[in-house]
Design a protein around this motif. Structure first.
Motif, PDB file in Angstrom:
ATOM      1  N   ALA A 478      60.581  36.863  59.320  1.00 56.89           N
ATOM      2  CA  ALA A 478      60.471  36.972  57.857  1.00 56.89           C
ATOM      3  C   ALA A 478      59.089  37.423  57.408  1.00 56.89           C
ATOM      4  CB  ALA A 478      60.831  35.645  57.189  1.00 56.89           C
ATOM      5  N   VAL A 479      58.297  38.059  58.293  1.00 55.54           N
ATOM      6  CA  VAL A 479      56.998  38.616  57.907  1.00 55.54           C
ATOM      7  C   VAL A 479      56.989  40.072  58.367  1.00 55.54           C
ATOM      8  CG1 VAL A 479      54.504  38.491  58.157  1.00 55.54           C
ATOM      9  CG2 VAL A 479      55.838  36.383  58.081  1.00 55.54           C
ATOM     10  N   ASP A 480      57.243  40.987  57.430  1.00 54.03           N
ATOM     11  CA  ASP A 480      57.383  42.400  57.779  1.00 54.03           C
ATOM     12  C   ASP A 480      56.231  43.229  57.215  1.00 54.03           C
ATOM     13  OD1 ASP A 480      59.849  41.786  58.959  1.00 54.03           O
ATOM     14  OD2 ASP A 480      60.855  41.952  57.017  1.00 54.03           O
ATOM     15  N   PHE A 481      55.873  44.264  57.940  1.00 53.36           N
ATOM     16  CA  PHE A 481      54.937  45.285  57.491  1.00 53.36           C
ATOM     17  C   PHE A 481      53.660  44.663  56.932  1.00 53.36           C
ATOM     18  CE2 PHE A 481      53.412  49.003  55.127  1.00 53.36           C
ATOM     19  CZ  PHE A 481      53.555  49.963  56.119  1.00 53.36           C
ATOM     20  N   ALA A 482      52.963  43.918  57.778  1.00 53.76           N
ATOM     21  CA  ALA A 482      51.691  43.318  57.368  1.00 53.76           C
ATOM     22  C   ALA A 482      50.619  44.389  57.332  1.00 53.76           C
ATOM     23  CB  ALA A 482      51.297  42.206  58.325  1.00 53.76           C
ATOM     24  N   GLU A 483      49.731  44.302  56.335  1.00 55.95           N
ATOM     25  CA  GLU A 483      48.646  45.270  56.211  1.00 55.95           C
ATOM     26  C   GLU A 483      47.483  44.641  55.462  1.00 55.95           C
ATOM     27  OE1 GLU A 483      49.882  48.574  53.896  1.00 55.95           O
ATOM     28  OE2 GLU A 483      50.554  47.362  52.198  1.00 55.95           O
ATOM     29  N   TYR A 484      46.291  45.222  55.656  1.00 52.43           N
ATOM     30  CA  TYR A 484      45.098  44.780  54.945  1.00 52.43           C
ATOM     31  C   TYR A 484      44.861  45.700  53.766  1.00 52.43           C
ATOM     32  CZ  TYR A 484      40.155  44.180  53.816  1.00 52.43           C
ATOM     33  OH  TYR A 484      38.987  43.969  53.149  1.00 52.43           O
ATOM     34  N   ASP A 485      44.786  45.113  52.577  1.00 55.81           N
ATOM     35  CA  ASP A 485      44.535  45.866  51.347  1.00 55.81           C
ATOM     36  C   ASP A 485      43.036  45.815  51.079  1.00 55.81           C
ATOM     37  OD1 ASP A 485      44.275  46.885  48.816  1.00 55.81           O
ATOM     38  OD2 ASP A 485      46.034  45.844  48.008  1.00 55.81           O
ATOM     39  N   GLN A 486      42.349  46.937  51.296  1.00 61.29           N
ATOM     40  CA  GLN A 486      40.891  46.926  51.165  1.00 61.29           C
ATOM     41  C   GLN A 486      40.432  46.828  49.715  1.00 61.29           C
ATOM     42  OE1 GLN A 486      38.724  50.531  52.089  1.00 61.29           O
ATOM     43  NE2 GLN A 486      40.599  51.772  51.996  1.00 61.29           N
ATOM     44  N   TYR A 487      41.310  47.064  48.759  1.00 57.22           N
ATOM     45  CA  TYR A 487      40.917  47.000  47.353  1.00 57.22           C
ATOM     46  C   TYR A 487      40.961  45.559  46.820  1.00 57.22           C
ATOM     47  CZ  TYR A 487      41.549  51.995  47.855  1.00 57.22           C
ATOM     48  OH  TYR A 487      41.447  53.284  48.289  1.00 57.22           O
ATOM     49  N   THR A 488      41.936  44.793  47.302  1.00 58.92           N
ATOM     50  CA  THR A 488      42.004  43.372  46.911  1.00 58.92           C
ATOM     51  C   THR A 488      41.400  42.474  47.977  1.00 58.92           C
ATOM     52  OG1 THR A 488      44.210  43.104  47.900  1.00 58.92           O
ATOM     53  CG2 THR A 488      44.091  43.788  45.568  1.00 58.92           C
ATOM     54  N   ALA A 489      41.051  43.068  49.138  1.00 55.79           N
ATOM     55  CA  ALA A 489      40.474  42.315  50.266  1.00 55.79           C
ATOM     56  C   ALA A 489      41.407  41.213  50.718  1.00 55.79           C
ATOM     57  CB  ALA A 489      39.107  41.741  49.908  1.00 55.79           C
ATOM     58  N   ASP A 490      42.723  41.465  50.702  1.00 57.70           N
ATOM     59  CA  ASP A 490      43.691  40.448  51.111  1.00 57.70           C
ATOM     60  C   ASP A 490      44.733  41.074  52.018  1.00 57.70           C
ATOM     61  OD1 ASP A 490      44.847  38.005  51.353  1.00 57.70           O
ATOM     62  OD2 ASP A 490      45.424  37.785  49.248  1.00 57.70           O
ATOM     63  N   ILE A 491      45.542  40.232  52.626  1.00 62.04           N
ATOM     64  CA  ILE A 491      46.609  40.671  53.522  1.00 62.04           C
ATOM     65  C   ILE A 491      47.919  40.645  52.742  1.00 62.04           C
ATOM     66  CG2 ILE A 491      47.767  40.239  55.716  1.00 62.04           C
ATOM     67  CD1 ILE A 491      45.311  38.501  56.426  1.00 62.04           C
ATOM     68  N   ARG A 492      48.696  41.666  52.973  1.00 56.87           N
ATOM     69  CA  ARG A 492      50.040  41.714  52.391  1.00 56.87           C
ATOM     70  C   ARG A 492      51.041  41.775  53.534  1.00 56.87           C
ATOM     71  NH1 ARG A 492      50.093  42.746  47.001  1.00 56.87           N
ATOM     72  NH2 ARG A 492      52.299  43.308  47.113  1.00 56.87           N
ATOM     73  N   ALA A 493      52.125  41.054  53.346  1.00 50.37           N
ATOM     74  CA  ALA A 493      53.218  41.097  54.326  1.00 50.37           C
ATOM     75  C   ALA A 493      54.476  41.423  53.549  1.00 50.37           C
ATOM     76  CB  ALA A 493      53.362  39.768  55.046  1.00 50.37           C
ATOM     77  N   GLY A 494      54.991  42.644  53.757  1.00 54.70           N
ATOM     78  CA  GLY A 494      56.097  43.089  52.924  1.00 54.70           C
ATOM     79  C   GLY A 494      55.577  43.390  51.531  1.00 54.70           C
ATOM     80  N   SER A 495      56.207  42.841  50.555  1.00 52.50           N
ATOM     81  CA  SER A 495      55.785  43.075  49.174  1.00 52.50           C
ATOM     82  C   SER A 495      54.994  41.907  48.604  1.00 52.50           C
ATOM     83  CB  SER A 495      57.029  43.315  48.295  1.00 52.50           C
ATOM     84  OG  SER A 495      57.902  42.179  48.350  1.00 52.50           O
ATOM     85  N   ARG A 496      54.681  40.914  49.438  1.00 48.55           N
ATOM     86  CA  ARG A 496      54.032  39.696  48.931  1.00 48.55           C
ATOM     87  C   ARG A 496      52.641  39.544  49.535  1.00 48.55           C
ATOM     88  NH1 ARG A 496      58.133  34.922  50.072  1.00 48.55           N
ATOM     89  NH2 ARG A 496      56.479  33.760  48.992  1.00 48.55           N
ATOM     90  N   PRO A 497      51.653  39.207  48.704  1.00 50.10           N
ATOM     91  CA  PRO A 497      50.315  38.925  49.256  1.00 50.10           C
ATOM     92  C   PRO A 497      50.318  37.584  49.982  1.00 50.10           C
ATOM     93  CG  PRO A 497      50.340  38.473  46.897  1.00 50.10           C
ATOM     94  CD  PRO A 497      51.682  39.097  47.240  1.00 50.10           C
TER      95      PRO A 497
END
Length: 613
Positions: A478-497
């Motif tokens: 249940a944790v898909d497509f995790a990425e680091y958002d350099q503009y918010t400096a946070d991690i997103r997994a799917g559509s949720r931070p």
């Protein structure tokens, strides 16, 4: 770039058993019962790497030194020694694992000061070949030095931060800390620092700066009003020196008289105890003499009566042969030897009683004489003790008479010294505030601005790939497509931070981010300390249950097996037991919280035997 390695964490104190964990070159797992000091190990590592505060647990009482063993990039060992609550750090160029008494090879300070050669941060960053690296400090492009806490924040993760909704990159919610945190992340992913440009303060910072100056001025005025003398700091210190000299001299006199007083009081107590014992024995002897003299009178009275019986018997013819004085029979009618036998028996009885009484009296008289001698000796000793006690009482009275004015004078001196110390403390605080005000007043603002440098997309995609592979290796559902958002400096997994997830998922994402960042940097020879310390990375995680979720395995087991392939050094703190195959290949410490095995990080103090008291 060669990395640091943590060798050991040791708590040492005089008379205290060592509390120590030795870290493996690759993976170390510390697990077991709660409340056994596991998280305290992580807090201590963070503290030894330049952390500002360390909340001690009760078991740490009595330990005066914290030792963190490091292997430097050149392979040589260094032991950092720091006292709880102190910013001073000693660096020893040796692997020390016991209470350190030798002089330090380098005297450092945990507080980072720009360009300071005594800064722990500058010392270790220099060893990592990161000295002089600059990072952005504000949105207009001003820069500052990279510090060791900047790197430790991304490699040493405490239990509290593991589940905190705050981004793993950020150090606080304050806007002023966001730019430096993002800049550090960019430096690690790109290996490029910021050019040394200081654009000064922006408009908002200038307003804050002005408000701070006004506040500092008011505080200085308030502190100045509390000063009770017109003397300057140098004059106060001279007067304090004179008072301290007088205090030292007075203390010596007080100690001499107090020792004499204590000796006299001790002698007085001993004399009182001896006098009490002597009075008790004297009373006992007098009582015995009284009794024995009565007995002597009785014996003498008995002898006189027996002598009277003997004389009267002779006068009355009790001891002559003839008419029986006992039965009145005439000699012709008496049995043969009748009168002679009766007379002899009476005479013998009287004589025997006289002999026995005389013998008892003979035995009694020496005893009475001995008691008389003892009584006289006791009385003489008592008189001597009374004289000695009177002398001691005079000594005590004289000592107390001398002590009274000395103590009063000492109280006055200590009161004066305390007042001077308070004055000096006020002067020191005023000086510090004026220095801060001077710095704030001297900071100019450059109107120019410089756009932020973002992380190139190809590098960001490369890091995101490592992050996703890490989560896939752990088989987190249940944790898909995790990425680091350099503009918010946070991690997103799917559509949720990450901040919008539950505690369990937040902890897994944080530990995956920290591990992926370290793996990315180590494999690409990017700047990184080379180790991660994870406190409770998956302890709060529970796999979701539902028809729409495909549970592919146990996250905890896969987490440990993936960490076994970690290219750097990993120190993992957990409550649950790791898989058996991981334990066989990693250094492990199991804290049981009981007498069965190792109770916790701090050994249980061995009770002292009665013979030591």
């Amino acid at each position: 770039m060669t990395d640091l390695r943590l060798l050991h964490l040791t708590y040492a104190g005089s008379g205290k058993p060592l509390a120590q964990v030795v870290f493996d070159e690759r993976v170390t797992v510390i697990y077991g019962a709660s409340d056994t000091g596991k998280s305290f190990i992580v807090d201590s590592i963070e503290y030894m790497l330049g952390g500002g505060n360390l909340t001690l647990i009760p078991e740490a009482e009595g330990y005066s030194q914290i030792l963190l063993g490091l292997r430097m990039p050149d392979g040589n060992p260094v032991t950092l020694v720091r006292r709880p609550g102190s910013s001073a750090v000693q660096a020893h160029f040796a692997d020390l694992r016991e209470l350190v008494t030798r002089p330090a090879d380098r005297e450092l300070t945990a507080a980072h000061t720009a360009r300071s050669t005594r800064s722990l941060s500058m010392f270790l960053l220099g060893e990592l070949d990161l000295g002089g690296v600059r990072i952005r400090k504000n949105e207009v492009g001003g820069t500052r030095d990279l510090t060791l806490p900047d790197l430790a924040h991304l490699s040493v993760i405490t239990e509290t931060r593991m589940v905190d909704p705050l981004s793993p990159v950020l150090r606080s919610n304050a806007n002023s800390t966001k730019t430096p945190a993002i800049s550090v992340m960019r430096f690690l992913l790109t290996g490029e620092g910021e050019p040394a440009v200081d654009t000064g303060l922006n408009q908002g910072q200038r307003r804050v700066n002005k408000g701070q100056i006004t506040l500092l001025d008011q505080i200085v005025l308030d502190l100045t009003a509390k000063l009770t003398t017109q003397e300057n700091e140098a004059q106060l210190r001279q007067r304090l020196t004179r008072i301290q000299t007088t205090v030292d001299t007075q203390s010596h006199s007080l100690r001499v008289i107090a020792d004499r007083h204590l000796t006299a009081v001790t002698s007085r107590m001993q004399s009182s105890q001896e006098l009490a014992a002597l009075d008790s024995r004297l009373t006992e002897v007098i009582d015995l003499l009284s009794r024995f003299r009565l007995l002597e009178e009785q014996y003498r009275s008995d002898l006189e009566r027996l002598e009277t019986v003997s004389e009267v018997g002779s006068l009355l013819g009790f001891f002559r042969v003839g008419t029986c004085v006992f039965c009145g029979a005439e000699p012709a009618h008496q049995h043969p030897s009748h009168s002679a036998e009766e007379t002899t028996q009476l005479h013998q009885a009287v004589q025997a009683e006289q002999d026995k009484t005389a013998s008892l009296l003979t035995d009694l008289l020496p005893t009475i004489a001995d008691l008389n001698d003892e009584m006289e000796s006791l009385r003489r000793r008592r008189e001597s003790l009374l004289l000695r006690t009177a002398c001691i009482d005079a000594e005590i009275e004289e000592a107390e008479r001398q002590l009274a004015p000395l103590r009063a004078h000492m109280d006055d001196l200590l009161t004066a010294r305390s007042a001077l110390e308070r004055e000096l403390e006020l002067h020191t605080r005023i000086g510090e505030l004026e220095h801060r005000r001077s710095k704030l007043d001297g900071e100019g603002a450059v109107v120019t601005s410089r756009p932020a440098e973002h992380i190139p997309t190809r590098l960001l995609n490369a890091f995101d790939t490592v992050l996703r592979k890490t989560l896939e290796a752990w088989k987190v559902p249940a944790v898909d497509f995790a990425e680091y958002d350099q503009y918010t400096a946070d991690i997103r997994a799917g559509s949720r931070p990450r901040a919008g997830r539950g505690k369990g998922v937040r902890s897994v994402l944080h530990s995956a981010f920290t591990t992926a960042l370290a793996r990315y940097c180590i494999e690409r020879n990017r700047p990184h300390p080379g180790f991660v310390v994870l406190d409770s990375p998956v302890v709060t995680y529970r796999e979701p249950v539902g028809e729409d979720v495909d549970i592919t395995g146990h996250v905890v087991d896969h987490f440990y097996r993936d960490m076994a392939t970690f290219p750097g050094q990993a120190i993992i703190i957990e409550n649950g037991d790791p898989p058996a195959d991981v334990l066989s290949s990693a250094a492990s410490f199991r804290f049981t919280g009981s007498a069965d095995g190792r109770r916790g990080f701090f050994p249980v103090a061995t009770p002292k035997s009665n013979s030591s008291y």
